[in-house]
Design a protein around this motif. Structure first.
Motif, short mmCIF file in Angstrom:
data_model
loop_
_atom_site.label_atom_id
_atom_site.label_comp_id
_atom_site.label_asym_id
_atom_site.label_seq_id
_atom_site.Cartn_x
_atom_site.Cartn_y
_atom_site.Cartn_z
N THR A 1 6.12 3.77 11.87
CA THR A 1 7.39 3.48 11.22
C THR A 1 7.18 2.41 10.17
O THR A 1 6.51 1.40 10.44
CB THR A 1 8.44 3.01 12.25
OG1 THR A 1 8.57 4.01 13.28
CG2 THR A 1 9.78 2.78 11.60
N TRP A 2 7.73 2.59 8.98
CA TRP A 2 7.54 1.61 7.91
C TRP A 2 8.79 1.52 7.03
O TRP A 2 9.62 2.43 6.99
CB TRP A 2 6.32 1.99 7.06
CG TRP A 2 6.52 3.23 6.23
CD1 TRP A 2 7.02 3.36 4.99
CD2 TRP A 2 6.24 4.58 6.68
NE1 TRP A 2 7.06 4.66 4.61
CE2 TRP A 2 6.59 5.44 5.62
CE3 TRP A 2 5.74 5.12 7.86
CZ2 TRP A 2 6.44 6.82 5.71
CZ3 TRP A 2 5.59 6.49 7.93
CH2 TRP A 2 5.93 7.32 6.88
N SER A 3 8.89 0.41 6.29
CA SER A 3 9.98 0.19 5.34
C SER A 3 9.49 -0.83 4.32
O SER A 3 8.97 -1.89 4.69
CB SER A 3 11.23 -0.32 6.04
OG SER A 3 12.26 -0.60 5.10
N ALA A 4 9.58 -0.50 3.02
CA ALA A 4 9.12 -1.39 1.96
C ALA A 4 10.20 -1.51 0.89
O ALA A 4 11.04 -0.63 0.71
CB ALA A 4 7.82 -0.87 1.35
N THR A 5 10.18 -2.63 0.15
CA THR A 5 11.13 -2.88 -0.93
C THR A 5 10.35 -3.10 -2.22
O THR A 5 9.18 -3.49 -2.21
CB THR A 5 11.99 -4.12 -0.63
OG1 THR A 5 11.14 -5.25 -0.44
CG2 THR A 5 12.81 -3.91 0.63
N GLY A 6 11.02 -2.89 -3.35
CA GLY A 6 10.40 -3.10 -4.65
C GLY A 6 9.57 -1.94 -5.14
O GLY A 6 8.89 -2.04 -6.16
N THR A 7 9.58 -0.82 -4.43
CA THR A 7 8.83 0.37 -4.83
C THR A 7 9.46 1.58 -4.15
O THR A 7 10.14 1.46 -3.13
CB THR A 7 7.34 0.26 -4.43
OG1 THR A 7 6.65 1.44 -4.88
CG2 THR A 7 7.19 0.13 -2.94
N ASP A 8 9.24 2.75 -4.74
CA ASP A 8 9.78 3.97 -4.13
C ASP A 8 8.71 4.79 -3.42
O ASP A 8 9.01 5.79 -2.79
CB ASP A 8 10.48 4.85 -5.18
CG ASP A 8 9.53 5.24 -6.30
OD1 ASP A 8 8.41 4.67 -6.36
OD2 ASP A 8 9.89 6.11 -7.11
N ARG A 9 7.42 4.35 -3.49
CA ARG A 9 6.34 5.06 -2.83
C ARG A 9 5.40 4.04 -2.18
O ARG A 9 5.20 2.93 -2.69
CB ARG A 9 5.53 5.93 -3.80
CG ARG A 9 6.35 6.92 -4.59
CD ARG A 9 6.90 8.03 -3.73
NE ARG A 9 5.85 8.94 -3.27
CZ ARG A 9 6.09 9.98 -2.47
NH1 ARG A 9 7.33 10.20 -2.04
NH2 ARG A 9 5.10 10.77 -2.12
N VAL A 10 4.80 4.44 -1.04
CA VAL A 10 3.78 3.64 -0.37
C VAL A 10 2.60 4.55 -0.07
O VAL A 10 2.72 5.77 -0.07
CB VAL A 10 4.31 3.00 0.93
CG1 VAL A 10 5.41 2.00 0.63
CG2 VAL A 10 4.79 4.07 1.92
N LYS A 11 1.43 3.93 0.21
CA LYS A 11 0.22 4.69 0.52
C LYS A 11 -0.24 4.35 1.92
O LYS A 11 -0.28 3.17 2.29
CB LYS A 11 -0.89 4.39 -0.48
CG LYS A 11 -2.12 5.30 -0.30
CD LYS A 11 -3.13 5.07 -1.40
CE LYS A 11 -4.32 6.03 -1.25
NZ LYS A 11 -5.32 5.83 -2.31
N LEU A 12 -0.57 5.38 2.72
CA LEU A 12 -1.00 5.20 4.10
C LEU A 12 -2.46 5.63 4.24
O LEU A 12 -2.81 6.77 3.95
CB LEU A 12 -0.13 6.02 5.06
CG LEU A 12 -0.46 5.90 6.56
CD1 LEU A 12 -0.27 4.45 7.03
CD2 LEU A 12 0.42 6.85 7.37
N GLU A 13 -3.29 4.69 4.66
CA GLU A 13 -4.71 4.96 4.93
C GLU A 13 -4.96 4.81 6.43
O GLU A 13 -4.24 4.07 7.10
CB GLU A 13 -5.60 3.98 4.14
CG GLU A 13 -5.51 4.09 2.65
CD GLU A 13 -6.14 5.37 2.09
OE1 GLU A 13 -6.73 6.12 2.90
OE2 GLU A 13 -6.03 5.61 0.89
N PRO A 14 -5.94 5.51 7.03
CA PRO A 14 -6.96 6.34 6.39
C PRO A 14 -6.54 7.77 6.11
O PRO A 14 -7.40 8.61 5.84
CB PRO A 14 -8.10 6.30 7.41
CG PRO A 14 -7.39 6.23 8.73
CD PRO A 14 -6.18 5.37 8.49
N LEU A 15 -5.22 8.08 6.21
CA LEU A 15 -4.78 9.45 5.96
C LEU A 15 -4.80 9.78 4.47
O LEU A 15 -4.84 10.96 4.10
CB LEU A 15 -3.37 9.65 6.53
CG LEU A 15 -3.20 9.37 8.03
CD1 LEU A 15 -1.78 9.70 8.47
CD2 LEU A 15 -4.21 10.16 8.84
#
Length: 253
Positions: A43-57
């Protein structure tokens, strides 16, 4: 005039200018310890951007959401949120418990042979023809059961006393990987919190304190990377010595 590009953020009260880097508000995994092949929910939530990157996937995802992923081994997930002014990257570690060995089939005891009775001799004839009583068969007296062997000592090497099952499993896995040892658990009352039962993670027993100290000195180089303060303890002590509890760190392993 400053040439930096300014992003216009629209709010309910009007428009404001901001130069804030992206930030991760929430990033967690449930559960923190799973069986091999079982899924974990990120589960994640970030501000200041509309996309995030998940590693190692290696996947791009929306700035807020959840994802289920099955694991076959201990995995560290990294979430990155970035915009024109910077960003943030956070890790989450999920442990995988080893497979349980199959239970051995129940042992089948061989049938007990029937007792052998000695043959009865016919009575010998005497001049008076008096009957001779038949001999009474001797019954073997049952031998005394041997006393169970006493425990080969009450001296232990104690690594920690914890209450959370996930922390206990993670510590046993770290000890197994770092030093190749299998520990045992025993209950003990928390001396600081009435009514709370802790699990002591220990190695032993040893016959003498000297043997336990020698084994501890042998293990210390392998345990240098773990935040532990193991010590030699007597198994009959009602409470463990005070020591720091292992806390989960946000830094990558």
């Amino acid at each position: 005039m400053n040439p930096r590009v300014l992003f216009l953020l629209c709010t309910a009260g009007g428009s404001i200018l901001a130069e804030e880097p992206a930030r991760i508000q929430v990033f967690m995994a449930m559960p923190a310890v799973v069986r091999r092949g079982s899924p974990v929910t990120l589960t994640w939530s970030a501000t200041g951007t509309d996309r995030v990157k998940l590693e190692p996937l290696g996947v791009q995802l929306p700035s807020k959401g959840t994802l289920n992923h099955a694991l076959i081994g201990r995995t560290t997930f990294w979430l990155s949120a970035v915009n024109a002014w910077g960003g943030q990257t956070l890790p989450v570690v999920v442990d995988v418990l080893p497979d349980e060995p199959p239970s051995p089939p129940p042992a089948i005891a061989p049938p007990t042979p029937p007792p052998v009775q000695p043959p009865v001799q016919p009575p010998a004839k005497s001049a008076a023809s008096s009957p001779v009583p038949a001999p009474v068969p001797k019954v073997a007296k049952p031998s005394a059961m041997p006393a169970p062997p006493a425990e080969a000592g009450a001296i232990w090497i104690q690594f920690a006393a914890l209450s959370a099952p996930a922390s206990i499993a993670r510590l046993q896995g770290d000890l197994r990987r770092a030093a190749g040892i299998e520990t045992v658990l025993s209950d003990v009352a928390d001396p600081q919190v009435p009514g709370l039962t802790l699990k002591r993670v220990r190695l032993g027993p040893f016959a003498t304190p000297r043997a336990a100290k020698a084994r501890l000195q042998e293990l210390k180089p392998r345990l240098a990377g773990l935040a532990l303060k193991p010590y030699v303890d007597r198994g009959e002590d009602p409470a463990p010595k005070a020591h720091p509890r292992r806390r989960r760190s946000g830094n990558p392993p």
